[in-house]
Design a protein around this motif. Structure first.
Motif, PDB file in Angstrom:
ATOM      1  N   ASP A  95     -28.614  57.667 -31.814  1.00 36.24           N
ATOM      2  CA  ASP A  95     -28.878  57.635 -30.377  1.00 36.24           C
ATOM      3  C   ASP A  95     -28.205  56.407 -29.791  1.00 36.24           C
ATOM      4  N   CYS A  96     -27.399  56.632 -28.767  1.00 37.36           N
ATOM      5  CA  CYS A  96     -26.663  55.560 -28.107  1.00 37.36           C
ATOM      6  C   CYS A  96     -27.131  55.464 -26.664  1.00 37.36           C
ATOM      7  N   TYR A  97     -27.562  54.270 -26.275  1.00 39.77           N
ATOM      8  CA  TYR A  97     -28.038  54.026 -24.922  1.00 39.77           C
ATOM      9  C   TYR A  97     -27.104  53.036 -24.249  1.00 39.77           C
ATOM     10  N   LEU A  98     -26.655  53.403 -23.052  1.00 40.40           N
ATOM     11  CA  LEU A  98     -25.716  52.570 -22.318  1.00 40.40           C
ATOM     12  C   LEU A  98     -26.236  52.327 -20.909  1.00 40.40           C
ATOM     13  N   SER A  99     -25.965  51.124 -20.398  1.00 34.13           N
ATOM     14  CA  SER A  99     -26.291  50.831 -19.005  1.00 34.13           C
ATOM     15  C   SER A  99     -25.318  51.595 -18.119  1.00 34.13           C
ATOM     16  N   ALA A 133     -18.797  49.991 -20.001  1.00 35.34           N
ATOM     17  CA  ALA A 133     -17.498  50.670 -20.067  1.00 35.34           C
ATOM     18  C   ALA A 133     -17.084  51.029 -21.490  1.00 35.34           C
ATOM     19  N   SER A 134     -17.979  50.903 -22.450  1.00 37.95           N
ATOM     20  CA  SER A 134     -17.581  51.073 -23.846  1.00 37.95           C
ATOM     21  C   SER A 134     -17.869  52.462 -24.419  1.00 37.95           C
ATOM     22  N   GLU A 135     -18.274  53.419 -23.603  1.00 32.81           N
ATOM     23  CA  GLU A 135     -18.673  54.717 -24.148  1.00 32.81           C
ATOM     24  C   GLU A 135     -17.554  55.408 -24.922  1.00 32.81           C
ATOM     25  N   ASN A 136     -16.355  55.457 -24.384  1.00 26.63           N
ATOM     26  CA  ASN A 136     -15.272  56.166 -25.071  1.00 26.63           C
ATOM     27  C   ASN A 136     -14.927  55.514 -26.405  1.00 26.63           C
TER      28      ASN A 136
END
Length: 71
Positions: A4-8, A12-15
């Motif tokens: 599970d990845c949670y991002l604000s 900008a680091s999703e890719n």
């Protein structure tokens, strides 16, 4: 395995994270269910997450380490 990845909202680091996880799974010949979620600072605080991105493997936070604050 579940990742599970949670991002604000502004992370900008999703890719790059998606590609890193893809490569790691391929290298290890591992299968995983991978989820990506954009969440608010409040939701991150409620979950006790330490940074963005936060990566949990089978419910255990493995990234980031020794960081305070979600953004």
């Amino acid at each position: 395995m579940q990742i599970d990845c949670y991002l604000s909202g502004s992370c900008a680091s999703e890719n790059v994270l998606r590609e890193n996880i893809r490569q790691a799974l391929a290298q290890e010949a591992a299968d995983a269910v991978v989820n990506f979620s954009r969440i608010s600072d409040g939701e991150a605080a409620a979950r006790g997450l330490k940074g963005s991105p936060s990566v949990l493997i089978n419910g255990r936070e493995v990234q980031p380490v020794d960081v305070q604050g979600f953004s």
